[in-house]
Write a protein that holds these residues in place. Structure first.
Motif, PDB file in Angstrom:
ATOM      1  N   GLU A  53       0.837  -1.202   0.000  1.00 52.23           N
ATOM      2  CA  GLU A  53       0.000   0.000   0.000  1.00 52.23           C
ATOM      3  C   GLU A  53       0.872   1.252   0.000  1.00 52.23           C
ATOM      4  O   GLU A  53       0.554   2.238  -0.679  1.00 52.23           O
TER       5      GLU A  53
ATOM      6  N   SER C  47      -7.287  -1.924   8.004  1.00 52.22           N
ATOM      7  CA  SER C  47      -7.497  -0.983   6.901  1.00 52.22           C
ATOM      8  C   SER C  47      -6.859   0.369   7.221  1.00 52.22           C
ATOM      9  O   SER C  47      -6.227   0.989   6.358  1.00 52.22           O
ATOM     10  N   LEU C  50      -3.097   0.347   6.893  1.00 51.03           N
ATOM     11  CA  LEU C  50      -2.649   0.469   5.501  1.00 51.03           C
ATOM     12  C   LEU C  50      -2.632   1.929   5.061  1.00 51.03           C
ATOM     13  O   LEU C  50      -1.683   2.381   4.424  1.00 51.03           O
ATOM     14  N   ARG C  51      -3.678   2.653   5.411  1.00 49.73           N
ATOM     15  CA  ARG C  51      -3.718   4.078   5.051  1.00 49.73           C
ATOM     16  C   ARG C  51      -2.579   4.822   5.749  1.00 49.73           C
ATOM     17  O   ARG C  51      -1.943   5.690   5.161  1.00 49.73           O
ATOM     18  N   LEU C  94     -13.452   4.734   6.651  1.00 52.05           N
ATOM     19  CA  LEU C  94     -13.444   3.278   6.850  1.00 52.05           C
ATOM     20  C   LEU C  94     -14.524   2.855   7.840  1.00 52.05           C
ATOM     21  O   LEU C  94     -15.148   1.806   7.684  1.00 52.05           O
ATOM     22  N   GLN C  97     -18.088   2.932   6.367  1.00 53.15           N
ATOM     23  CA  GLN C  97     -18.263   2.074   5.196  1.00 53.15           C
ATOM     24  C   GLN C  97     -19.303   0.984   5.425  1.00 53.15           C
ATOM     25  O   GLN C  97     -19.331   0.356   6.463  1.00 53.15           O
TER      26      GLN C  97
ATOM     27  N   ASP D  37     -11.365  -0.684  -2.385  1.00 46.53           N
ATOM     28  CA  ASP D  37      -9.954  -0.566  -2.747  1.00 46.53           C
ATOM     29  C   ASP D  37      -9.167  -1.618  -1.974  1.00 46.53           C
ATOM     30  O   ASP D  37      -9.749  -2.464  -1.290  1.00 46.53           O
ATOM     31  N   PHE D  38      -7.856  -1.548  -2.060  1.00 40.95           N
ATOM     32  CA  PHE D  38      -7.023  -2.562  -1.424  1.00 40.95           C
ATOM     33  C   PHE D  38      -7.138  -2.515   0.095  1.00 40.95           C
ATOM     34  O   PHE D  38      -7.201  -3.565   0.752  1.00 40.95           O
ATOM     35  N   ALA D  39      -7.171  -1.315   0.678  1.00 44.35           N
ATOM     36  CA  ALA D  39      -7.249  -1.212   2.142  1.00 44.35           C
ATOM     37  C   ALA D  39      -8.530  -1.854   2.657  1.00 44.35           C
ATOM     38  O   ALA D  39      -8.526  -2.549   3.679  1.00 44.35           O
ATOM     39  N   SER D  40      -9.627  -1.645   1.943  1.00 45.92           N
ATOM     40  CA  SER D  40     -10.884  -2.269   2.353  1.00 45.92           C
ATOM     41  C   SER D  40     -10.837  -3.784   2.160  1.00 45.92           C
ATOM     42  O   SER D  40     -11.331  -4.539   3.001  1.00 45.92           O
ATOM     43  N   PHE D  42      -8.237  -5.741   2.216  1.00 43.10           N
ATOM     44  CA  PHE D  42      -7.384  -6.437   3.167  1.00 43.10           C
ATOM     45  C   PHE D  42      -7.955  -6.355   4.590  1.00 43.10           C
ATOM     46  O   PHE D  42      -7.771  -7.278   5.383  1.00 43.10           O
TER      47      PHE D  42
END
Lengths: 97, 97, 97, 97
Positions: A53, C47, C50-51, C94, C97, D37-40, D42
């Motif tokens: 990421e 999540s 990652l951000r 997040l 969501q 997206d990728f963060a969601s 994972f």
């Protein structure tokens, strides 16, 4: 960052020598990682997900229990680039830790 | 599983000898883990989260970058139980890996 | 990226209005997130991790079961910066969501 | 827990009706999840990994960016069992959240 450029076959051969455990097959850089159990496998995947990421460069990968199969390619460049080798090295670093 | 029983001070002292790095403070079993960076710290946390969920016994924990502070106690038993030492050992096993 | 600059109290007040659920206390931007259970809490944390890694800006955070407490500040700037509000917004995104 | 028993085709058909989005193909229970997206992706995988570990029943799964493909079967039973439907329901619950 500048767009990554697809590496030539010779460049890939050179880089593979420094990137233990990885090989090229069907145009992708690949390695299978085998660890102790599912908890270790998913912990490894999580650390690698963070690196991916941060690079905004994501693997195609699969997991079954203690095994993680990673495939890398750079879609935008139509082949393997320096980005793939950087992520492969990050994976090796996490695995060897 | 049978309800875990609160350990006596002597039992805790004995168990601490086999559980490297942990100490008791304010009635909780504690250890601070320091790793290489955030990706390693969060990968370690993920593996430990999986073990914790499998035991249905969860840590009180905090993280700042490369550091993970874990505190364990068994609320239902009003103190430290065998469950806490099992999770502490699991954490050590993941950390030493 | 240019070094983030510490926001003034007025700038912080303005930004807080657009950043639901967060408050400033002891010089940090804070929010407590409560979710369904531990699996949801740790998925949310992953999540957000990652951000955070992608921003190279990491939270001080703690977790107990279904609760995640997040504290944000920018050490290099000696206070709260735009980076903290960006990570706070990512967390809200997040969570919603 | 007692060994799970392989479900009959009729039992599988019945259970599929209550398990939105899943289908059987090549003897496995399958669903593809597409998120933001990728963060969601994972984060979702992490929550599901926790459930899987708690059940001691693990998926065969793969991920590419915002897509998670999950395949479930019970190797010990040589087919699809109640365990697979329980993990499928857990995945749906996390996805719908």
């Amino acid at each position: 960052m500048a767009r990554p450029i697809r590496l030539s076959e010779e460049e890939i051969r050179d880089r593979l020598r420094e990137t233990s455990g990885w090989e090229v097959s069907e145009g992708k850089l690949r390695r299978a990682f085998k660890v102790r159990d599912f908890a270790s496998a998913f912990g490894f995947m999580t650390s690698l997900a963070l690196r991916a990421e941060a690079m905004n460069h994501h693997p195609d990968w699969s997991n079954v229990y203690d095994r993680v199969d990673v495939e890398l390619t750079t879609h935008d460049a139509g082949g393997i680039t320096e980005l793939d080798f950087r992520l492969a090295s990050a994976a090796n670093g996490l695995f060897d830790q």
